[in-house]
Design a protein around this motif. Sequence first.
Motif, PDB file in Angstrom:
ATOM      1  N   THR A  30      -3.809  13.074 -15.090  1.00 58.87           N
ATOM      2  CA  THR A  30      -4.487  12.612 -16.090  1.00 58.87           C
ATOM      3  C   THR A  30      -4.000  12.695 -17.701  1.00 58.87           C
ATOM      4  O   THR A  30      -4.336  11.658 -18.481  1.00 58.87           O
ATOM      5  CB  THR A  30      -5.723  14.190 -16.586  1.00 58.87           C
ATOM      6  N   LEU A  31      -2.791  13.109 -17.735  1.00 63.96           N
ATOM      7  CA  LEU A  31      -1.523  12.764 -18.986  1.00 63.96           C
ATOM      8  C   LEU A  31      -1.549  11.615 -19.186  1.00 63.96           C
ATOM      9  O   LEU A  31      -1.513  10.687 -19.846  1.00 63.96           O
ATOM     10  CB  LEU A  31      -0.254  13.628 -18.942  1.00 63.96           C
ATOM     11  N   LEU A  32      -1.379  10.810 -17.376  1.00 63.00           N
ATOM     12  CA  LEU A  32      -0.560   9.283 -17.234  1.00 63.00           C
ATOM     13  C   LEU A  32      -1.768   8.715 -18.330  1.00 63.00           C
ATOM     14  O   LEU A  32      -1.672   7.570 -18.614  1.00 63.00           O
ATOM     15  CB  LEU A  32      -0.263   9.304 -16.073  1.00 63.00           C
ATOM     16  N   VAL A  33      -3.368   8.917 -17.362  1.00 67.32           N
ATOM     17  CA  VAL A  33      -4.155   8.233 -17.768  1.00 67.32           C
ATOM     18  C   VAL A  33      -4.747   7.902 -19.195  1.00 67.32           C
ATOM     19  O   VAL A  33      -4.724   7.112 -19.441  1.00 67.32           O
ATOM     20  CB  VAL A  33      -4.707   8.375 -16.910  1.00 67.32           C
ATOM     21  N   ARG A  34      -4.790   8.707 -19.532  1.00 67.06           N
ATOM     22  CA  ARG A  34      -4.624   8.762 -21.727  1.00 67.06           C
ATOM     23  C   ARG A  34      -3.059   8.222 -22.070  1.00 67.06           C
ATOM     24  O   ARG A  34      -3.129   7.752 -22.934  1.00 67.06           O
ATOM     25  CB  ARG A  34      -4.757  10.800 -22.033  1.00 67.06           C
ATOM     26  N   GLN A  39       4.640   2.113 -20.949  1.00 69.04           N
ATOM     27  CA  GLN A  39       3.692   0.458 -20.746  1.00 69.04           C
ATOM     28  C   GLN A  39       3.374   0.225 -19.661  1.00 69.04           C
ATOM     29  O   GLN A  39       2.055  -0.276 -19.746  1.00 69.04           O
ATOM     30  CB  GLN A  39       5.675  -0.432 -20.809  1.00 69.04           C
ATOM     31  N   GLN A  40       4.086   0.910 -18.478  1.00 64.35           N
ATOM     32  CA  GLN A  40       3.115   0.848 -17.347  1.00 64.35           C
ATOM     33  C   GLN A  40       1.945   1.546 -16.588  1.00 64.35           C
ATOM     34  O   GLN A  40       1.242   1.369 -15.729  1.00 64.35           O
ATOM     35  CB  GLN A  40       4.387   0.836 -16.083  1.00 64.35           C
ATOM     36  N   ALA A  41       1.711   2.636 -17.861  1.00 58.84           N
ATOM     37  CA  ALA A  41       1.151   3.476 -17.005  1.00 58.84           C
ATOM     38  C   ALA A  41      -0.596   3.056 -16.130  1.00 58.84           C
ATOM     39  O   ALA A  41      -0.697   3.540 -14.969  1.00 58.84           O
ATOM     40  CB  ALA A  41       1.291   5.052 -18.543  1.00 58.84           C
ATOM     41  N   GLY A  69       0.653  -1.298  -0.209  1.00 54.35           N
ATOM     42  CA  GLY A  69       0.166  -0.018  -0.134  1.00 54.35           C
ATOM     43  C   GLY A  69       0.700   1.350  -0.171  1.00 54.35           C
ATOM     44  O   GLY A  69       1.059   2.366   1.216  1.00 54.35           O
ATOM     45  N   HIS A  70       1.475   1.541  -1.144  1.00 56.24           N
ATOM     46  CA  HIS A  70       2.470   2.540  -1.204  1.00 56.24           C
ATOM     47  C   HIS A  70       2.090   3.064  -2.093  1.00 56.24           C
ATOM     48  O   HIS A  70       1.988   2.234  -3.725  1.00 56.24           O
ATOM     49  CB  HIS A  70       3.858   2.145   0.027  1.00 56.24           C
ATOM     50  N   PRO A  71       3.676   4.200  -2.980  1.00 53.27           N
ATOM     51  CA  PRO A  71       3.293   3.850  -4.446  1.00 53.27           C
ATOM     52  C   PRO A  71       4.685   2.773  -5.126  1.00 53.27           C
ATOM     53  O   PRO A  71       5.727   3.495  -4.999  1.00 53.27           O
ATOM     54  CB  PRO A  71       4.314   5.503  -4.549  1.00 53.27           C
ATOM     55  N   ASP A  72       4.314   2.040  -4.815  1.00 52.00           N
ATOM     56  CA  ASP A  72       4.970   1.103  -5.730  1.00 52.00           C
ATOM     57  C   ASP A  72       4.757   1.064  -6.982  1.00 52.00           C
ATOM     58  O   ASP A  72       4.400   1.824  -7.677  1.00 52.00           O
ATOM     59  CB  ASP A  72       3.948  -0.632  -5.074  1.00 52.00           C
ATOM     60  N   ILE A  73       6.244   0.383  -7.323  1.00 49.23           N
ATOM     61  CA  ILE A  73       6.394   0.929  -8.755  1.00 49.23           C
ATOM     62  C   ILE A  73       6.626  -0.511  -9.728  1.00 49.23           C
ATOM     63  O   ILE A  73       6.917  -1.476  -8.900  1.00 49.23           O
ATOM     64  CB  ILE A  73       7.951   1.957  -9.085  1.00 49.23           C
ATOM     65  N   PRO A  74       6.348  -0.610 -10.559  1.00 48.76           N
ATOM     66  CA  PRO A  74       6.278  -1.669 -11.008  1.00 48.76           C
ATOM     67  C   PRO A  74       7.916  -2.343 -11.905  1.00 48.76           C
ATOM     68  O   PRO A  74       8.712  -0.819 -11.167  1.00 48.76           O
ATOM     69  CB  PRO A  74       5.629  -0.954 -12.599  1.00 48.76           C
ATOM     70  N   GLY A  75       8.572  -3.500 -12.328  1.00 52.23           N
ATOM     71  CA  GLY A  75       9.456  -3.188 -12.747  1.00 52.23           C
ATOM     72  C   GLY A  75      10.517  -4.289 -11.613  1.00 52.23           C
ATOM     73  O   GLY A  75       9.470  -4.919 -11.088  1.00 52.23           O
TER      74      GLY A  75
END
Lengths: 279, 204
Positions: B30-34, B81-83, A93-99
């Motif tokens: 919003t930009l990221l979602v788009r 890719q992960q947005a 539950g935190h700004p986790d990142i992908p990767g």
Amino acid sequence: MTESIHYLTGAYAVDAVDDLERARFEAHLRDCEDCREEIASLRIATIELGTSAAAAPPPELRAAVLEGITRVRPLPPLTAPTPAPAPSRETAGHPDIPGPRRGRGQVIELPTARRWRFVAAAAAVLAVASLSWAVISQRGASTAREQASASISQVQEQTAEARQVKALLEAPDLKMDSATDASGVVTTVYRSSSLGTSAAMFSGLPNLPAGKQFEAWNRDPAFHVSPAGVFDAQNGRALHMLTGQTENAEGLAVTIEAAGGAPGNTPLGQLIAQVPFTT
Amino acid sequence: MTAKPALAPVTSVAGAGQVADTTEADELATLLVRGSRGDQTAFAELYDRTSSSLYGLILRVLRDPAQASEVTQDVYLEIWQQAARFDRAKGTARSWMFTIAHRRAVDRVRSAESAGARDLKYGAKMATEAPDVSEEVVDNLEAQRVRRAMATLTDVQRDAIELAYFGGYTHTELAQMLKIPLGTAKTRIRDGLIRLRDALGGGK
């Protein structure tokens, strides 16, 4: 929650942790709302600190990025957990990142130097599984964009393999052996007896002449070898799930053979890498 | 994906620090979602609004403009890719992007080190390129504000944070470098960040 792990919030927020610590701490974060809150608040400070280093990127980078994204399909959202759930990514539950997913903490107590190699290599394999080659050192490599698109297509072809690798790296009894050959080929073998699977990661592999492939070999206690599958490399790197008689193997060797594997299941070609299993 | 709003204190800290943040955060999100839906124009705007921050951070960690460009490009491809996996409930778009950028920069600097290349490269770049880097730094008001806030830290806290955040060293390495006990490095980083956060939050 012990105090000592709680104090890791700061180091975690600035990535001043190694991969094992990160994996352990992310497991802790799932259950510790205090730590999640604290990290979120500390990240505000780190972002401002990072922003203070702002510098104009080279103008050509913009075009390269915008050209690069035309070749990459955005991934769909992570909704419900998939059949093989990846707990730390979905639930932290935190700004986790992908990767790169990281190796689990409860592996083995290795001496520091070896442990570092272990985590670096584990991170590199995970990077393959999760589409980012960026963490691997780039010696002799081509442009980042080419690597990114190459790795993505490779992973798309090999999602089943990527899943197997992820499962392997999360195995509680994961073992690792690594070796660097004189030719510069770095080989790391991951094994889990409980899963009965093993995988090898390579970097620095030579270019192959046409009609050739790499072939891996399991070495048994009597120093007999049996085939462990053929594979190709991209930019000198490869990830290969080992096949054949892996259970009692005590080492791995790699040779260059005719495409499809050496006839008669006997290694004939040049030996380019070998790793004895010590763990 | 719990969207537990455990982040209430965060918003208040941000609010105290930067008034315009909410709008900016919404716009970037919003930009990221788009972008996650394949909108390349939106992504271009996202790039324009964030690239000097991300590139600057990556450059500061890597100290090598060529490598920094490469990693920045990888980072934006990853963001693209992960947005769809960005989750507003967990933090701002900027925070998410920064986290990716910083981790990739640190990954790169550490993998270079483990390949035995760092010391040489590092030394050479320090000698030849460090001045260029500082010339490139956008010396904006924000940077001054952060410098003022950093000045409120003790020397040892400031060193710890700079070595960790910009140097890419782990707290364990830090303890060895500074010849302090393991736990001390960890708490220095944390105490320093807390003080920095508070100084930034109350500074404006």
